[in-house]
Write an enzyme that holds these catalytic residues in place. Structure first.
Site, PDB file in Angstrom:
ATOM      1  N   SER A 185      33.944  35.503  40.359  1.00 39.24           N
ATOM      2  CA  SER A 185      33.982  36.572  39.363  1.00 39.24           C
ATOM      3  C   SER A 185      32.808  36.605  38.560  1.00 39.24           C
ATOM      4  O   SER A 185      32.445  37.760  37.998  1.00 39.24           O
ATOM      5  CB  SER A 185      35.101  36.867  38.434  1.00 39.24           C
ATOM      6  OG  SER A 185      35.631  35.629  37.908  1.00 39.24           O
ATOM      7  N   HIS A 213      38.392  40.011  43.663  1.00 38.44           N
ATOM      8  CA  HIS A 213      36.928  40.814  43.403  1.00 38.44           C
ATOM      9  C   HIS A 213      36.556  41.074  44.846  1.00 38.44           C
ATOM     10  O   HIS A 213      35.495  41.840  45.185  1.00 38.44           O
ATOM     11  CB  HIS A 213      35.823  39.905  42.761  1.00 38.44           C
ATOM     12  CG  HIS A 213      36.080  39.983  41.198  1.00 38.44           C
ATOM     13  ND1 HIS A 213      35.335  41.237  40.510  1.00 38.44           N
ATOM     14  CD2 HIS A 213      36.694  39.061  40.431  1.00 38.44           C
ATOM     15  CE1 HIS A 213      35.889  40.969  39.196  1.00 38.44           C
ATOM     16  NE2 HIS A 213      36.426  39.877  39.298  1.00 38.44           N
ATOM     17  N   LYS A 244      41.621  45.893  40.004  1.00 40.29           N
ATOM     18  CA  LYS A 244      39.984  46.031  40.073  1.00 40.29           C
ATOM     19  C   LYS A 244      39.596  47.207  40.666  1.00 40.29           C
ATOM     20  O   LYS A 244      39.725  48.208  40.235  1.00 40.29           O
ATOM     21  CB  LYS A 244      39.641  44.838  40.554  1.00 40.29           C
ATOM     22  CG  LYS A 244      39.674  43.617  39.123  1.00 40.29           C
ATOM     23  CD  LYS A 244      39.115  42.338  39.382  1.00 40.29           C
ATOM     24  CE  LYS A 244      39.286  41.478  38.225  1.00 40.29           C
ATOM     25  NZ  LYS A 244      39.879  40.106  38.672  1.00 40.29           N
TER      26      LYS A 244
HETATM   27  C1  LIG Z   1      40.437  39.434  37.728  1.00 42.97           C
HETATM   28  C2  LIG Z   1      41.103  38.127  38.527  1.00 42.97           C
HETATM   29  C3  LIG Z   1      42.477  37.813  38.576  1.00 42.97           C
HETATM   30  C4  LIG Z   1      43.487  38.692  37.624  1.00 42.97           C
HETATM   31  O1  LIG Z   1      43.627  39.807  38.176  1.00 42.97           O
HETATM   32  P1  LIG Z   1      44.613  40.771  37.183  1.00 42.97           P
HETATM   33  O2  LIG Z   1      45.332  41.792  38.252  1.00 42.97           O
HETATM   34  O3  LIG Z   1      43.790  41.292  36.286  1.00 42.97           O
HETATM   35  O4  LIG Z   1      45.833  39.871  36.564  1.00 42.97           O
HETATM   36  C5  LIG Z   1      42.959  36.801  39.426  1.00 42.97           C
HETATM   37  N1  LIG Z   1      41.963  36.143  40.069  1.00 42.97           N
HETATM   38  C6  LIG Z   1      40.674  36.441  40.063  1.00 42.97           C
HETATM   39  C7  LIG Z   1      39.948  35.581  40.970  1.00 42.97           C
HETATM   40  C8  LIG Z   1      40.073  37.382  39.185  1.00 42.97           C
HETATM   41  O5  LIG Z   1      38.930  37.525  39.271  1.00 42.97           O
END
Ligand SMILES: *Cc1c(COP(=O)(O)O)cnc(C)c1O
Length: 397
Positions: A185, A213, A244
């Protein structure tokens, strides 16, 4: 310092002061508008290069309509955890549709990607087991690993040879799990999933990828990293998020039916935290519909990202190892990164500085995130500001 807190909290006051002195204190911006290509902050309309709203779905008319319709039919809150009374038709439909979309045997949804990791890792491995974890894995993977009480063996980032060496050294455990982010990320590079698959299959080790992502970004029409590499059926667990690219909020665990069945029995956030809300589930269902019928938004996202990255590189910025729409501008120094973000903001561009503990010390950066909601003119405008600030701070010539 305020002594009204008493002595027992002095350490927190000191730590907060420390963060400020080291330019690592998070100053949180408040959006006064919907999340979109432009947002209003402090009464000013800003060009937004800051969000994970890859496809512009966070303010999409179809998702909003779907959420409103669902509220009229089902109300708002589930009022219970999934295993007691919180499972509604919408949750079942969403899970079936996601499984079809991703060509997985089964899917269970969670409240977020974070809770998906907390649910699935401790459900699969425990104290007598070992987890091989990429050194740059997301905090929620790390926390899921810790909660499982398994032994955690970190291997060097995306280094399959190091993973093999660590596996060879580690033999006395009951069960084993390899876990990696799909898209990292903060750097935007992609895990070598085909090689991880080979290693996992060779040694009969469970394999899990967190595609937060990559969901809605990688693969055909945004079907994710497993689809991107054509590895259907070979990755045991694919975690994802609807927070996301899907523009809503919610977690996904996709994989073999038997794993999903078990998570429904033993995933603690599934058993002990209430279900996704009605408007969230309905909006996510609409997002799946939208992605199944057209890859237009995904194509626009990539077109925007490729253009931005190419132009930023041409100006002389170091964009690291990015292979996705996550574009880091590597600056190194935390103070420089904060000043860079501040000057961007003054010039109408919203892009945050990222520092420790989100990235390693000395690896501060600006993370540039476009969305399919940006027009070519938005990108040109943004690039002009990046160039101006970059030159004013001596980052580029
Ligand atoms: C953003 C992210 C999460 C968390 O996701 P949410 O739905 O915002 O809790 C988990 N793992 C990775 C790799 C992320 O980038």
């Amino acid at each position: 310092m305020n002594d009204s807190y008493g002595e027992k909290l002095t350490y927190l006051a000191e730590q907060l002061e420390d963060l400020k002195a080291n330019h690592l204190y998070n100053r949180i911006r408040t959006l006064e508008s919907a999340m979109d290509g432009h947002v209003v902050i402090n009464g000013r309309t800003m060009l937004n290069f800051c969000a994970n709203n890859y496809l512009g779905l966070a303010n999409h008319p179809r998702l909003k309509e779907a959420a409103k319709r669902a509220i009229d039919q089902y109300g708002i809150g589930p009022g219970a955890v999934r295993t007691i009374a919180g499972t509604m038709t919408l949750h079942d439909q969403l899970e079936q549709r996601l499984a079809q979309f991703k060509r997985a045997e089964a899917v269970v949804t969670m409240q977020s990607g974070f809770t998906a990791n907390l649910a699935v890792i401790p459900a699969l491995v425990g104290q007598e087991d070992v987890i091989f974890s990429d050194r740059l894995n997301h905090a929620s993977i790390i926390d899921g690993c810790r909660l499982s009480r398994a032994t955690i063996v970190a291997y060097e980032h995306n280094d399959v040879a190091d993973l093999r060496a660590k596996i060879a050294e580690t033999t006395q455990y009951r069960r084993r799990l390899i876990v990696s982010d799909g898209v990292f990320s903060m750097d935007g590079d992609i895990a070598p999933l085909p090689e991880l698959c080979e290693v996992a299959e060779e040694h009969d080790i469970l394999l899990m990828v967190d595609d937060a992502h990559g969901e809605g970004v990688l693969g055909k029409g945004g079907r994710g990293i497993v689809d991107h590499f054509g590895l259907h059926g070979r990755v045991d667990i694919e975690v994802g998020t609807m927070s996301k690219a899907f523009g809503v909020v919610g977690g996904i665990i996709a994989g073999k039916q038997i794993i999903i069945d078990w998570v429904r029995q033993r995933g603690r956030p599934f058993l002990f935290s209430s279900a996704m809300t009605v408007p969230d589930a309905a909006a996510c269902l609409e997002a799946v519909d939208l992605l199944e019928t057209s890859d237009e938004l995904v194509a626009r996202l990539w077109k925007n990202a490729d253009f931005l990255k190419q132009e930023l590189r041409r100006m002389g910025f170091d964009t690291g190892n990015s292979a996705t729409p996550i574009i880091p501008l590597m600056l190194g120094d935390a103070e420089l990164a904060q000043e860079f973000a501040r000057q961007l903001f003054e010039n109408g561009v919203f892009a945050m500085a990222i520092g420790f503990p989100t990235v390693a010390k000395g690896k501060a950066r600006i993370r540039v995130m476009n969305t399919a909601a940006h027009t070519p003119q938005d990108l040109e405008e943004g690039l002009e500001v990046f160039a101006r600030v970059g030159r004013s701070l001596g980052v580029i010539v």
